[in-house]
Every structure is written in C-alpha cells, then in structure tokens.
Design an enzyme around this catalytic site. Structure first.
Site, PDB file in Angstrom:
ATOM      1  N   ARG A  26       0.826  -1.215   0.000  1.00 25.75           N
ATOM      2  CA  ARG A  26       0.000   0.000   0.000  1.00 25.75           C
ATOM      3  C   ARG A  26       0.857   1.260   0.000  1.00 25.75           C
ATOM      4  O   ARG A  26       0.458   2.288  -0.575  1.00 25.75           O
ATOM      5  CB  ARG A  26      -0.961  -0.034   1.187  1.00 25.75           C
ATOM      6  CG  ARG A  26      -2.089  -1.074   0.976  1.00 25.75           C
ATOM      7  CD  ARG A  26      -2.698  -1.468   2.297  1.00 25.75           C
ATOM      8  NE  ARG A  26      -3.862  -2.345   2.174  1.00 25.75           N
ATOM      9  CZ  ARG A  26      -3.826  -3.655   1.976  1.00 25.75           C
ATOM     10  NH1 ARG A  26      -2.661  -4.278   1.832  1.00 25.75           N
ATOM     11  NH2 ARG A  26      -4.937  -4.381   1.901  1.00 25.75           N
ATOM     12  N   ARG A 121      -6.165 -18.253  -9.070  1.00 25.44           N
ATOM     13  CA  ARG A 121      -6.917 -17.636  -7.968  1.00 25.44           C
ATOM     14  C   ARG A 121      -8.087 -16.796  -8.498  1.00 25.44           C
ATOM     15  O   ARG A 121      -8.001 -16.217  -9.582  1.00 25.44           O
ATOM     16  CB  ARG A 121      -5.956 -16.813  -7.099  1.00 25.44           C
ATOM     17  CG  ARG A 121      -4.906 -17.729  -6.476  1.00 25.44           C
ATOM     18  CD  ARG A 121      -3.941 -17.020  -5.594  1.00 25.44           C
ATOM     19  NE  ARG A 121      -4.600 -16.427  -4.437  1.00 25.44           N
ATOM     20  CZ  ARG A 121      -3.997 -15.617  -3.582  1.00 25.44           C
ATOM     21  NH1 ARG A 121      -2.725 -15.293  -3.763  1.00 25.44           N
ATOM     22  NH2 ARG A 121      -4.654 -15.123  -2.559  1.00 25.44           N
ATOM     23  N   GLN A 166      -8.494  -7.510   0.367  1.00 23.59           N
ATOM     24  CA  GLN A 166      -8.031  -7.220  -0.994  1.00 23.59           C
ATOM     25  C   GLN A 166      -9.189  -6.699  -1.843  1.00 23.59           C
ATOM     26  O   GLN A 166      -9.039  -5.719  -2.579  1.00 23.59           O
ATOM     27  CB  GLN A 166      -7.420  -8.469  -1.623  1.00 23.59           C
ATOM     28  CG  GLN A 166      -6.134  -8.904  -0.924  1.00 23.59           C
ATOM     29  CD  GLN A 166      -5.489 -10.109  -1.566  1.00 23.59           C
ATOM     30  OE1 GLN A 166      -6.067 -10.739  -2.453  1.00 23.59           O
ATOM     31  NE2 GLN A 166      -4.293 -10.435  -1.124  1.00 23.59           N
ATOM     32  N   ASP A 313      -3.857 -15.358   7.545  1.00 18.40           N
ATOM     33  CA  ASP A 313      -2.576 -15.847   7.027  1.00 18.40           C
ATOM     34  C   ASP A 313      -1.829 -16.729   8.023  1.00 18.40           C
ATOM     35  O   ASP A 313      -0.831 -17.362   7.668  1.00 18.40           O
ATOM     36  CB  ASP A 313      -1.689 -14.661   6.625  1.00 18.40           C
ATOM     37  CG  ASP A 313      -2.243 -13.943   5.394  1.00 18.40           C
ATOM     38  OD1 ASP A 313      -2.984 -14.573   4.617  1.00 18.40           O
ATOM     39  OD2 ASP A 313      -1.949 -12.748   5.221  1.00 18.40           O
ATOM     40  N   LYS A 340      -5.996 -19.487  -1.470  1.00 19.25           N
ATOM     41  CA  LYS A 340      -4.765 -18.736  -1.243  1.00 19.25           C
ATOM     42  C   LYS A 340      -3.697 -19.224  -2.239  1.00 19.25           C
ATOM     43  O   LYS A 340      -4.030 -19.845  -3.237  1.00 19.25           O
ATOM     44  CB  LYS A 340      -4.316 -18.889   0.216  1.00 19.25           C
ATOM     45  CG  LYS A 340      -5.271 -18.211   1.205  1.00 19.25           C
ATOM     46  CD  LYS A 340      -5.256 -16.705   1.009  1.00 19.25           C
ATOM     47  CE  LYS A 340      -6.218 -16.012   1.954  1.00 19.25           C
ATOM     48  NZ  LYS A 340      -6.365 -14.585   1.658  1.00 19.25           N
ATOM     49  N   ARG A 344      -4.658 -24.182   1.066  1.00 19.52           N
ATOM     50  CA  ARG A 344      -3.915 -24.354   2.331  1.00 19.52           C
ATOM     51  C   ARG A 344      -4.558 -25.384   3.251  1.00 19.52           C
ATOM     52  O   ARG A 344      -3.884 -25.904   4.141  1.00 19.52           O
ATOM     53  CB  ARG A 344      -3.735 -23.004   3.039  1.00 19.52           C
ATOM     54  CG  ARG A 344      -2.704 -22.128   2.342  1.00 19.52           C
ATOM     55  CD  ARG A 344      -2.429 -20.823   3.079  1.00 19.52           C
ATOM     56  NE  ARG A 344      -1.390 -20.084   2.359  1.00 19.52           N
ATOM     57  CZ  ARG A 344      -1.176 -18.781   2.471  1.00 19.52           C
ATOM     58  NH1 ARG A 344      -1.937 -18.053   3.264  1.00 19.52           N
ATOM     59  NH2 ARG A 344      -0.201 -18.202   1.791  1.00 19.52           N
TER      60      ARG A 344
HETATM   61  C1  S3P Z   1      -4.070  -9.061   2.221  1.00 14.88           C
HETATM   62  C2  S3P Z   1      -5.292  -9.567   2.553  1.00 14.88           C
HETATM   63  C3  S3P Z   1      -5.538 -10.989   2.796  1.00 14.88           C
HETATM   64  C4  S3P Z   1      -4.256 -11.759   3.059  1.00 14.88           C
HETATM   65  C5  S3P Z   1      -3.154 -11.392   2.123  1.00 14.88           C
HETATM   66  C6  S3P Z   1      -2.874  -9.902   2.146  1.00 14.88           C
HETATM   67  C7  S3P Z   1      -3.961  -7.623   1.973  1.00 14.88           C
HETATM   68  O1  S3P Z   1      -6.179 -11.538   1.674  1.00 14.88           O
HETATM   69  O2  S3P Z   1      -4.489 -13.148   3.015  1.00 14.88           O
HETATM   70  O3  S3P Z   1      -1.965 -12.094   2.475  1.00 14.88           O
HETATM   71  O4  S3P Z   1      -2.835  -7.085   1.980  1.00 14.88           O
HETATM   72  O5  S3P Z   1      -5.011  -6.981   1.777  1.00 14.88           O
HETATM   73  P1  S3P Z   1      -7.787 -11.494   1.574  1.00 14.88           P
HETATM   74  O6  S3P Z   1      -8.174 -10.130   1.969  1.00 14.88           O
HETATM   75  O7  S3P Z   1      -8.193 -11.779   0.178  1.00 14.88           O
HETATM   76  O8  S3P Z   1      -8.243 -12.548   2.547  1.00 14.88           O
END
Ligand code: S3P
Length: 433
Positions: A26, A121, A166, A313, A340, A344
């Site tokens: 970010r 994915r 995300q 995670d 993921k 996992r």
């Molecule tokens: C992340 C959000 C998570 C996480 C990933 C990083 C992020 O994914 O598993 O390692 O930086 O926004 P999801 O929001 O899709 O679960």
C-alpha cells in the site's frame, strides 16, 4: 533443503522481522498516486512487494530503492501512464487485486498476468463489484490474465460478498476516483490498512462504529508521506509459535505491527494458554510493540468464521499449535484458505499427515487431535510452492527428532527472504545461565 533439527536448549534471542507485506504494497500504491515524494523505511524487499514496485515503475512512476528504504516520486491520482506492455503480477494476489481497482478508473488499457499459482486464484470477486461502478475488466474464465480498460467510474453502495481486505481495498481505490461518495459494507471486519493509510495521505475514509460500514469520499488530494513500515505480524507469527512450542524458549520480536485487525493469533495464543507479553507499545498511525514469547503447554481451541479474518494468514500455524495442544481443536469458517497461494487446507492436511499428526480435513477447516504423539512416516515435506506452508513446515521440523527435507523451500522469498537465517539465529544462540 535439509531442515533444522530440534533445538535442545530452545529458541533464544531477539529478532526484527521484515516490514509488513500489506503495508509495503500500500505504501507503494498510495505513494504513486499522491502528489510529491513518499519515503518508506523498513519496506519489505520480498518478491511480492517487488512485483508492486516494478508494476508502478512500468506505470511511469519514478521509484528508487536503497536496501529497505524506498523513495516514490508520486504522479498524482490521474498521472499514471500506459505501461506499453502487460504487467507481471508474479505470485502476488494483493498487487493484482488492488491494482485492478486503481487501473479501472485510469485513462488507458492494461493487461495483468501472473505465475501459475496466481493464475488459479479467483478474480471475479474483484471484477464483478468493480463492474457495478462502470469498470470494464475482462478476466479469463474468472482468472488472470485480465484486461482492464480504464473508464469513468461512478459511486456505489455495495455489500461485500467475501470477507477480503483485498476486494475491499480494490473497491476503495476505485471509489476514490468516482464522481460521488461511495459506501462499502463488509461481512466481517478485515485488515484496515488501506483506510488508515489513505487517511494519512490526505483522503477522507470514515468507518462507522460497527467497523463494517465504510464511507469513501471521492477525488481526495493525496500528498506524499514518510513512514516506517512496522514488522510483519504474519512473519513474527512463525517465531511466536516456534517459541511457544519448543520447550525452554524465550524470544523477543521487536517492533511488530499490532493493528487489531491483524492480531487474531495473539488472541488465540492467549486462549490456548500461550505466554506473549507486549512491551514498548507505540502508535505512529499503525500501532507496534515488542513481543516477548516464552514456551507454554497448550489447551485445544475452537475457532469459527468470525475469528478468521484477523488470523487468515496464520491459520496453518494455528493448526500447528493445535497439533501440540492437549485435546481436540476445531477450526471452521476458513474456506478462504482454499483459494490462497495454494489450497492451504489440503496442503496442511497432507503435510501434517506425513508427520503422523492426527488431522482431519473439513470443507472449511480442520479438526486436530493434539494428544496423539507425532510419528514421522514420510520425511520429505513439500511447501506446495506456498511461502506460508513452507515456513510452517520448517517450524514443525523443530518439534521432531528425525531429519526432515523440505521441497520448494525457496517459496519463502515471496514474503520473508531472510526466514531461514533468522530461524538459524534464534536456534543456535549460546545461552549463559
Ligand atoms: C491481504 C489480505 C488478505 C491476506 C493477504 C494480504 C492484503 O487476503 O491473506 O496475504 O494485503 O489486503 P484477503 O483479503 O483476500 O483474505
């Protein structure tokens, strides 16, 4: 590679884990779309974040890096340029999904592609809600490659279908380019770095007291900042678990990010009987603390859907804790683990079974009986090309006497290139009594 043997005298010492992966991504993205310079200290120089850095250089943003310090000369919200060729997302879901939201509102066309794991994915979870804002994104049967034709975006009032930071972040990055304010409503609170960081860069993102409803003001004037990326809780987690499980251990993890949307593992450890003490808490935007962890005997745990986002995670590590607890643990509501870097749930069950751990696969999690003694029946473990599975297995190897092999150990480069050096440093420290 050959994995470290059981450290008889426990794990000892102090570690500063690398910068937070989510915040490093970010930092690049928000620095790029701000006016003026952004300086990031303790940036994570792992493959995933370098995918983001390179992509923004290709989008015309001047970025310099000297070790873990990164300087981004921002081009403003409307200053990105047509990259001339498809952008390589590598293994990084975060790069892909966040950039989709951002590029949906720009004035050019881009193609995104990734490696084999990333190309498996799901991407419709991002392209479909973005389409409601007027985005023109064409994915390939729901996956990468994706073609994004930049388009004028309009505001939305949207209820998220998956608990995913995300997806939320992609929508926020689109909503700041829209014509009117947008409202996003989450299913469960997920990591809030995008909201907090955007506000630090000058945006106006308001989260209601329910922690689920987010109001995004459009067209903010973003201005570059200087920030130090906290240590990554998701990397510290390997040592929190290792020092808990290996008897006679005491490890201090310096300056770890303890944003409440990321500390599910600390809460779970506490419920299981773990010993983690917070010291030197600070808050410069993102809270940090030193975490001192000592060995403990553990009780089993039940965790469900509402607990998952704050520990998403770290769930392979929770399974490892459960495999040493004195009873049966159940982890459910974690179906997201199947999409993921690898599935996992399947990977943990498969690899833990090689160690004789009593683990049962559930559609959305695991059931683990920690009372059954482990018995290695196959000493060749496999990371499945997934960094977090590889590192979890390396920690598991500290709990068995037989020498173990790990295939695909290089996957740690995705989020923690120094992992094996850091592990060696806390497993081989001389102790004077
Ligand atoms: C992340 C959000 C998570 C996480 C990933 C990083 C992020 O994914 O598993 O390692 O930086 O926004 P999801 O929001 O899709 O679960």
């Amino acid at each position: 590679m050959q994995l470290a043997a059981r450290p008889v005298a426990g794990l000892h010492g102090e570690l500063t884990v690398p910068g937070d992966k989510s915040i490093s991504h970010r930092g690049i993205i928000l620095g790029a779309i701000s006016e003026g310079d952004t300086v990031l200290h303790h940036f994570l120089t792992a493959a995933d974040c370098l995918s983001t850095l390179t992509a923004f250089q290709q989008l015309g943003v001047p970025i310099e890096r000297d070790g873990t310090t990164v300087m981004i000369h921002g081009v403003g919200l409307h200053g990105l340029k047509y990259p001339g060729k498809p952008l390589d997302m590598g293994n990084s879901g975060t790069t892909t999904r966040l950039i989709m939201g951002l590029l949906a509102g720009q004035r050019f066309e881009t193609t995104l592609f990734g490696d084999a794991s990333l190309s498996n994915r799901p991407m419709r979870r991002v392209s479909e809600p973005l389409a409601k804002m007027g985005a023109d994104i064409c994915v390939t049967e729901g996956h990468l490659p994706a073609r994004i034709r930049g388009h004028h975006l309009h505001a939305v009032n949207y209820q998220l279908q998956v608990a995913s930071a995300q997806v939320k972040s992609a929508l926020i990055l689109a909503a700041i380019q829209a014509d009117q304010p947008s409202t996003l409503i989450e299913k469960l609170p997920t990591r809030n770095h995008t909201e907090k960081m955007l506000n630090a860069f000058g945006a106006d993102i308001q989260t209601e007291s329910d922690k689920l409803t987010i109001h995004v003001a459009p067209q903010p004037a973003l201005k570059g900042v200087e920030l130090t990326v906290p240590g990554d809780m998701s990397s510290a987690a390997f040592f929190l678990v290792a020092a808990t499980l290996v008897p006679h251990s005491k490890v201090t993890l310096k300056n770890v990010g303890i944003n409440e949307t990321r500390t599910g593992l600390l809460k779970i450890l506490k419920r299981m009987g773990g010993n983690v003490v917070e010291r030197h808490r600070q808050d410069r935007g993102e809270p940090t603390a030193d975490l001192v962890v000592t060995s403990a005997a553990l009780k089993p745990i039940e965790i469900g859907e509402a607990d998952i986002p704050a520990v998403i995670d770290e769930l392979p590590l929770v399974a490892l804790l459960a495999a040493k607890a004195n009873g049966i643990s159940r982890i459910t509501g974690a179906g997201e683990l199947r999409v993921k870097e690898t599935d996992r749930i399947a990977a943990v069950v498969r690899e833990f079974s090689k160690l004789g751990i009593a683990i049962r696969e559930l559609p959305d999690g695991f059931m683990i009986d920690g009372r059954q003694p482990w018995q290695v029946n196959k000493p060749k473990l496999d990371s499945h090309g997934d960094h977090r599975i590889g590192m979890t297995l390396a920690i598991a190897s500290l709990l068995v006497d037989e020498p173990l092999q790990l295939d695909g150990a290089e996957s740690v480069n995705i989020s923690y290139p120094e992992f094996f050096d850091d592990l060696a440093s806390v497993t081989s420290v001389e102790i004077d009594s």
